[in-house]
Design an enzyme around this catalytic site. Structure first.
Site, mmCIF file in Angstrom:
data_model
loop_
_atom_site.group_PDB
_atom_site.id
_atom_site.type_symbol
_atom_site.label_atom_id
_atom_site.label_comp_id
_atom_site.label_asym_id
_atom_site.label_seq_id
_atom_site.Cartn_x
_atom_site.Cartn_y
_atom_site.Cartn_z
ATOM 1 N N HIS A 252 -20.426 60.687 -16.572
ATOM 2 C CA HIS A 252 -21.564 61.109 -17.477
ATOM 3 C C HIS A 252 -21.659 62.597 -17.978
ATOM 4 O O HIS A 252 -21.854 63.000 -18.938
ATOM 5 C CB HIS A 252 -23.124 60.544 -17.114
ATOM 6 N N ARG A 255 -19.254 63.120 -20.867
ATOM 7 C CA ARG A 255 -19.685 62.656 -21.967
ATOM 8 C C ARG A 255 -20.717 63.850 -22.315
ATOM 9 O O ARG A 255 -20.741 64.215 -23.540
ATOM 10 C CB ARG A 255 -20.661 61.605 -21.783
ATOM 11 N N HIS A 278 -26.333 57.349 -29.875
ATOM 12 C CA HIS A 278 -27.576 57.396 -29.531
ATOM 13 C C HIS A 278 -28.651 56.384 -30.750
ATOM 14 O O HIS A 278 -28.299 56.651 -31.857
ATOM 15 C CB HIS A 278 -28.204 58.940 -29.525
ATOM 16 N N TYR A 287 -28.982 68.512 -26.248
ATOM 17 C CA TYR A 287 -27.804 69.339 -25.979
ATOM 18 C C TYR A 287 -27.808 70.570 -26.987
ATOM 19 O O TYR A 287 -27.280 71.451 -26.459
ATOM 20 C CB TYR A 287 -26.667 68.351 -26.477
#
Length: 306
Positions: A252, A255, A278, A287
């Site tokens: 992850h 990712r 998402h 982010y």
């Protein structure tokens, strides 16, 4: 004589019925289905032990609140884990409501616990470059080729571990340079792939077929069996441990690295949202907060009047 609408009695709805529904109709991953089953059976055991109730459909809101308190007592479980279990209950009762409109959902008035929202962490671009081959790996070891393939596809596409495991060879379109991915809830999305990923995938598929024949799964074990979560985790952590100082080096994180790299290079946030699969923009916006923190750090280290 009017035909009576068939009513589904709530008491006949079992956990097994629900798990079969989310696995086959909703297309939840095996990991999610297994976690939901554990959570539901744990709540069922709590109901039986404390209230003598054997069916989940007989639970009341107060029973659920008591269960949450029991899970939280003495720091037994964090808020995030409790909320995940509550999510399993909500999904189950939504399924019951779908079958019986008169059913009263006991989770309707239950509020999720507040949880801290830590910023995601990233690998540095140089760290990823250190472990990725720029061309298809030429090696007598299938594991070497496969491991590089795993890292390349995670970094190039940002897909989830479960999505990687479920990939088939037919999901690749090397002519259009795209990859079809089945995300959460069986939602399909198409992701562009690079020429490097295309070359590596073609090389990997050729070697895989030579060793194991026509295997449907894209990523397989050293024996040609379907990949499993622990294998993907070990590939990433073992590959990154010599180049990264992060305490967490999971798939992850790769990712997160994909998303951060796109946003830091000026990608539009809605496009990143679609690439990541998402459901809401809020999940992607975390982010941007991280990117701002990086800019703040650069400012403090470089500006003469910091």
């Amino acid at each position: 004589m009017k035909s009576e609408k068939r009513k589904v009695k709530s008491e006949v709805i079992k956990i097994e019925d629900f798990i079969e529904y989310i696995a086959h109709q909703k297309r939840y991953s095996k990991l999610t289905a297994a976690a939901y089953e554990r959570d539901l059976k744990q709540f069922q055991a709590f109901l039986q032990a404390i209230y003598g109730v054997s069916e989940l459909t007989d639970a009341k809101s107060v029973f659920i609140r008591d269960w949450i308190m029991d899970l939280k007592e003495n720091g037994k479980m964090g808020s995030t884990s409790v909320n995940r279990k509550l999510s399993a209950l909500r999904s189950f009762y939504k399924y019951v409501k779908r079958l019986n409109q008169s059913f009263i959902d006991p989770t309707a008035k239950i509020t999720a616990l507040k949880t801290p929202k830590p910023l995601p962490i990233f690998f540095r671009e140089s760290e990823v470059s250190d472990v990725l081959s720029p061309t298809p790996v030429e090696s007598d070891s299938f594991a070497d080729v496969r491991n590089d393939m795993v890292l390349e596809i995670l970094y190039d596409t940002g897909i989830r571990r479960a999505e990687l495991i479920s990939l088939k060879e037919s999901d690749f379109n090397f002519f259009s340079l795209t990859l079809r991915v089945w995300g959460k809830g069986g939602k399909e999305r198409v992701i562009p792939i690079s020429d490097i990923l295309k070359d590596k995938a073609e090389h990997y598929i050729k070697l895989k077929r030579k060793l194991f024949g026509d295997v449907e799964n894209f990523i397989v074990t050293d024996k040609g069996e379907p990949a499993y979560p622990g294998l993907i985790y070990r590939i990433v952590t073992n590959s990154m441990k010599n180049v990264s100082s992060l305490s967490k080096r999971s798939p992850h994180v790769m990712r997160h690295t994909f998303a951060g790299a796109l946003l830091n290079s000026g990608a539009e946030i809605n496009s990143v949202k679609e690439l990541l699969g998402h459901a809401s923009l809020a999940a992607t916006q975390v982010y941007t907060h991280t990117s701002f923190e990086q800019m703040r750090k650069i400012y403090r280290n470089a500006h003469p009047r910091k």
